[in-house]
Design a protein around this motif. Sequence first.
Motif, short mmCIF file in Angstrom:
data_model
loop_
_atom_site.label_atom_id
_atom_site.label_comp_id
_atom_site.label_asym_id
_atom_site.label_seq_id
_atom_site.Cartn_x
_atom_site.Cartn_y
_atom_site.Cartn_z
N GLN A 134 1.00 -1.38 0.04
CA GLN A 134 -0.12 -0.07 0.01
C GLN A 134 0.92 1.37 -0.11
N GLN A 135 2.05 1.23 0.77
CA GLN A 135 2.84 2.57 0.98
C GLN A 135 3.26 2.81 -0.50
N THR A 136 4.01 1.48 -1.17
CA THR A 136 4.62 1.67 -2.43
C THR A 136 3.60 2.25 -3.43
N ILE A 137 2.46 1.74 -3.57
CA ILE A 137 1.29 2.25 -4.57
C ILE A 137 1.14 3.63 -4.19
N GLU A 138 0.91 4.03 -3.15
CA GLU A 138 0.70 5.38 -2.67
C GLU A 138 1.67 6.65 -2.95
N LYS A 139 2.94 5.98 -2.93
CA LYS A 139 4.16 6.94 -3.47
C LYS A 139 4.02 6.77 -4.91
N THR A 140 3.69 5.68 -5.59
CA THR A 140 3.93 5.59 -7.05
C THR A 140 2.64 6.70 -7.54
N LEU A 141 1.66 6.43 -6.91
CA LEU A 141 0.53 7.34 -7.35
C LEU A 141 0.71 9.04 -7.46
N LEU A 142 2.06 9.39 -6.63
CA LEU A 142 2.12 10.75 -6.60
C LEU A 142 2.88 11.14 -7.70
N ARG A 143 3.47 10.23 -8.47
CA ARG A 143 4.27 10.13 -9.75
C ARG A 143 3.57 9.99 -10.84
N SER A 144 2.79 9.12 -10.72
CA SER A 144 2.25 8.54 -12.13
C SER A 144 0.56 8.71 -11.85
N PRO A 145 -0.25 8.79 -12.88
CA PRO A 145 -1.54 9.15 -12.41
C PRO A 145 -2.38 7.48 -12.51
N SER A 146 -1.51 6.52 -12.96
CA SER A 146 -2.18 5.15 -13.22
C SER A 146 -1.21 4.10 -12.70
N ILE A 147 -1.93 2.76 -12.23
CA ILE A 147 -0.78 1.82 -11.81
C ILE A 147 -1.70 0.64 -12.14
#
Length: 92
Positions: A19-32
């Motif tokens: 969850q932490q990794t995904i939330e950090k990624t969402l700060l840089r990228s609009p989709s995962i």
Amino acid sequence: MIYKDIILSLFNMIPRLLQQTIEKTLLRSPSIAILGARQGGKTTLAKTIAKSRQNFLYLDIENPLDRRKMEDSFSYLRSFPKTCIILDEVQL
């Protein structure tokens, strides 16, 4: 008993790390994309992340009503600006 406690602790820790990794990624990228084996907790993880946001929309592509909404996905999704959108059960 100690091994059982360690295993339970790991099962609780892994989703939090993801969850932490995904939330950090969402700060840089609009989709995962969350990929993994069946019954692995992908939907639960996605919904947990979405609920921490102000707005979210959940669509289950296996549901005929949700699938119909996606026939013109560009127009439909465009009507949800600044919304966390989960497309679940997308089969490639």
